[in-house]
Design an enzyme around this catalytic site. Structure first.
Site, PDB file in Angstrom:
ATOM      1  N   HIS A  54      67.565 -36.100  -7.485  1.00 13.78           N
ATOM      2  CA  HIS A  54      66.182 -36.236  -7.956  1.00 13.78           C
ATOM      3  C   HIS A  54      66.169 -36.905  -9.331  1.00 13.78           C
ATOM      4  CE1 HIS A  54      64.036 -33.488  -5.029  1.00 13.78           C
ATOM      5  NE2 HIS A  54      65.302 -33.371  -4.691  1.00 13.78           N
ATOM      6  N   CYS A 101      63.837 -37.073 -11.321  1.00 14.95           N
ATOM      7  CA  CYS A 101      63.130 -36.266 -12.324  1.00 14.95           C
ATOM      8  C   CYS A 101      64.065 -35.244 -12.975  1.00 14.95           C
ATOM      9  CB  CYS A 101      61.899 -35.580 -11.724  1.00 14.95           C
ATOM     10  SG  CYS A 101      62.293 -34.342 -10.492  1.00 14.95           S
ATOM     11  N   GLN A 152      61.505 -31.892  -1.299  1.00 17.86           N
ATOM     12  CA  GLN A 152      62.616 -32.017  -0.343  1.00 17.86           C
ATOM     13  C   GLN A 152      62.539 -30.953   0.755  1.00 17.86           C
ATOM     14  OE1 GLN A 152      66.422 -32.600  -2.269  1.00 17.86           O
ATOM     15  NE2 GLN A 152      67.515 -31.878  -0.456  1.00 17.86           N
ATOM     16  N   CYS A 204      59.148 -37.592  -5.524  1.00 17.70           N
ATOM     17  CA  CYS A 204      58.753 -36.205  -5.771  1.00 17.70           C
ATOM     18  C   CYS A 204      57.287 -36.150  -6.178  1.00 17.70           C
ATOM     19  CB  CYS A 204      59.677 -35.517  -6.770  1.00 17.70           C
ATOM     20  SG  CYS A 204      59.113 -35.443  -8.464  1.00 17.70           S
ATOM     21  N   GLU A 205      56.597 -35.189  -5.599  1.00 19.35           N
ATOM     22  CA  GLU A 205      55.150 -35.132  -5.815  1.00 19.35           C
ATOM     23  C   GLU A 205      54.784 -34.589  -7.191  1.00 19.35           C
ATOM     24  OE1 GLU A 205      53.803 -32.757  -2.552  1.00 19.35           O
ATOM     25  OE2 GLU A 205      54.059 -30.875  -3.623  1.00 19.35           O
ATOM     26  N   HIS A 206      55.775 -34.046  -7.908  1.00 17.31           N
ATOM     27  CA  HIS A 206      55.466 -33.493  -9.229  1.00 17.31           C
ATOM     28  C   HIS A 206      55.471 -34.564 -10.316  1.00 17.31           C
ATOM     29  CE1 HIS A 206      57.448 -30.008  -7.046  1.00 17.31           C
ATOM     30  NE2 HIS A 206      56.174 -29.688  -7.139  1.00 17.31           N
ATOM     31  N   HIS A 207      56.429 -35.502 -10.212  1.00 14.67           N
ATOM     32  CA  HIS A 207      56.566 -36.503 -11.273  1.00 14.67           C
ATOM     33  C   HIS A 207      56.367 -37.932 -10.766  1.00 14.67           C
ATOM     34  CE1 HIS A 207      59.022 -33.007 -12.627  1.00 14.67           C
ATOM     35  NE2 HIS A 207      58.435 -33.268 -13.777  1.00 14.67           N
TER      36      HIS A 207
HETATM   37  N1  LIG Z   1      61.542 -27.206  -5.066  1.00 13.99           N
HETATM   38  C1  LIG Z   1      61.440 -28.484  -5.427  1.00 13.99           C
HETATM   39  N2  LIG Z   1      61.190 -28.759  -6.699  1.00 13.99           N
HETATM   40  C2  LIG Z   1      61.115 -30.064  -7.057  1.00 13.99           C
HETATM   41  C3  LIG Z   1      61.292 -31.112  -6.178  1.00 13.99           C
HETATM   42  N3  LIG Z   1      61.169 -32.275  -6.866  1.00 13.99           N
HETATM   43  C4  LIG Z   1      60.929 -31.929  -8.143  1.00 13.99           C
HETATM   44  N4  LIG Z   1      60.891 -30.585  -8.279  1.00 13.99           N
HETATM   45  C5  LIG Z   1      60.674 -29.695  -9.429  1.00 13.99           C
HETATM   46  O1  LIG Z   1      59.318 -29.503  -9.674  1.00 13.99           O
HETATM   47  C6  LIG Z   1      59.234 -28.730 -10.865  1.00 13.99           C
HETATM   48  C7  LIG Z   1      57.947 -28.968 -11.614  1.00 13.99           C
HETATM   49  O2  LIG Z   1      58.008 -28.058 -12.674  1.00 13.99           O
HETATM   50  P1  LIG Z   1      57.083 -28.079 -13.967  1.00 13.99           P
HETATM   51  O3  LIG Z   1      57.599 -27.059 -14.930  1.00 13.99           O
HETATM   52  O4  LIG Z   1      55.656 -27.992 -13.558  1.00 13.99           O
HETATM   53  O5  LIG Z   1      57.307 -29.567 -14.500  1.00 13.99           O
HETATM   54  P2  LIG Z   1      58.142 -30.058 -15.764  1.00 13.99           P
HETATM   55  O6  LIG Z   1      57.642 -29.407 -17.013  1.00 13.99           O
HETATM   56  O7  LIG Z   1      58.117 -31.540 -15.761  1.00 13.99           O
HETATM   57  O8  LIG Z   1      59.590 -29.469 -15.420  1.00 13.99           O
HETATM   58  P3  LIG Z   1      61.034 -29.987 -15.813  1.00 13.99           P
HETATM   59  O9  LIG Z   1      61.462 -30.964 -14.767  1.00 13.99           O
HETATM   60  O10 LIG Z   1      61.881 -28.736 -15.793  1.00 13.99           O
HETATM   61  O11 LIG Z   1      60.963 -30.611 -17.183  1.00 13.99           O
HETATM   62  C8  LIG Z   1      60.513 -29.069 -11.625  1.00 13.99           C
HETATM   63  O12 LIG Z   1      61.290 -27.895 -11.700  1.00 13.99           O
HETATM   64  C9  LIG Z   1      61.205 -30.140 -10.752  1.00 13.99           C
HETATM   65  O13 LIG Z   1      62.617 -30.055 -10.812  1.00 13.99           O
HETATM   66  C10 LIG Z   1      61.553 -30.788  -4.816  1.00 13.99           C
HETATM   67  O14 LIG Z   1      61.718 -31.644  -3.943  1.00 13.99           O
HETATM   68  N5  LIG Z   1      61.622 -29.470  -4.500  1.00 13.99           N
HETATM   69 ZN   LIG Z   2      60.016 -34.451  -9.907  1.00 11.35          ZN
END
Ligand SMILES: Nc1nc2c(ncn2[C@@H]2O[C@H](COP(=O)(O)OP(=O)(O)OP(=O)(O)O)[C@@H](O)[C@H]2O)c(=O)[nH]1
Ligand SMILES: [Zn+2]
Length: 204
Positions: free
Chosen positions: A162, A164, A134, A93-96
């Site tokens: 996921h 994360c 995804q 996942c590109e966020h974490h």
């Molecule tokens: N739509 C989507 N979201 C994703 C995917 N992988 C991770 N995420 C989400 O990316 C979001 C990033 O949200 P943020 O609020 O910026 O990050 P965060 O504070 O770490 O969020 P939490 O995971 O809720 O603790 C999270 O809700 C993750 O669940 C994906 O493949 N698709």
């Molecule tokens: Zn993630």
């Protein structure tokens, strides 16, 4: 990041060593910042190992999925749905930068051309081995098949867990995310239902 374009990615030995070195230096700092002694025996080689692991996990940037499909197109007058299901997906996942993994189910209805079956999992991997979400992964696979084969329709469903959401954050260990993307004939109820029934034992 990886020097040569190798067809099988099971054993990549040829990493771009400049990038490996740079990544390793950065991982050394990261490990130190996490409070560890990077010079202790178990961690001595870890920065380089992590660097190579990350190069492997993102090797999809080096691949051209459209070319992969185009390399094995065959003329065939077959008009029935072709389904490749249960394709393992490992992405990040590109966020974490944590893994998400699961299964992809891919179908298409040819329009004069079929593609070598192995090329479908190959393009799934080519898009999955990148920093992803995804939804985009699902759309990219669909768009690539649509563009390369111009079929009567394409369907892609991905079910994934996921990390994360499982080992941090909301910590929901059993959650599974399903995404889907359809073109052409699969936008019709009947065709989509046929596809869903063919893969449904795997869909929750
Ligand atoms: N739509 C989507 N979201 C994703 C995917 N992988 C991770 N995420 C989400 O990316 C979001 C990033 O949200 P943020 O609020 O910026 O990050 P965060 O504070 O770490 O969020 P939490 O995971 O809720 O603790 C999270 O809700 C993750 O669940 C994906 O493949 N698709
Ligand atoms: Zn993630």
């Amino acid at each position: 990041m990886i020097l040569s374009k190798i067809k099988s990615y099971e054993k990549i030995e040829q990493y771009d060593t400049k990038i490996t070195t740079s990544l390793a230096e950065n991982y050394k700092t990261i490990i130190e910042n996490l409070g560890e002694d990077v010079n202790r025996e178990g961690l001595e080689k870890t920065p380089e190992r992590v660097a190579k692991a990350m190069q492997y996990l993102t090797h999809g940037y080096e691949l051209n999925p459209l070319e992969i499909l185009k390399s094995a197109l065959f003329t065939e007058d077959h008009k029935q749905m072709i389904v490749v299901k249960d394709i393992e997906v490992y992405s990040m996942c590109e966020h974490h930068m944590l893994p998400f993994f699961g299964k992809a189910h891919v179908a298409y209805i040819p329009n004069g051309k079929i593609v070598g079956l192995s090329k479908i999992p190959r393009i799934v991997d080519a898009f999955a081995r990148r920093m992803q979400v995804q939804e985009r992964l699902t759309d990219q696979i669909k768009n690539c098949i649509q563009e390369a084969l111009n079929p009567l329709g394409v369907a892609v469903v991905i079910e994934a867990q996921h990390m994360c959401m499982q080992m941090r954050g909301i910590q929901k260990q059993n959650s599974v995310t399903t995404t889907s993307s359809f073109t052409g004939a699969f936008e019709k109820d009947k065709t989509r239902k046929e596809f869903i029934s063919l893969v449904s034992n795997k869909l929750s």
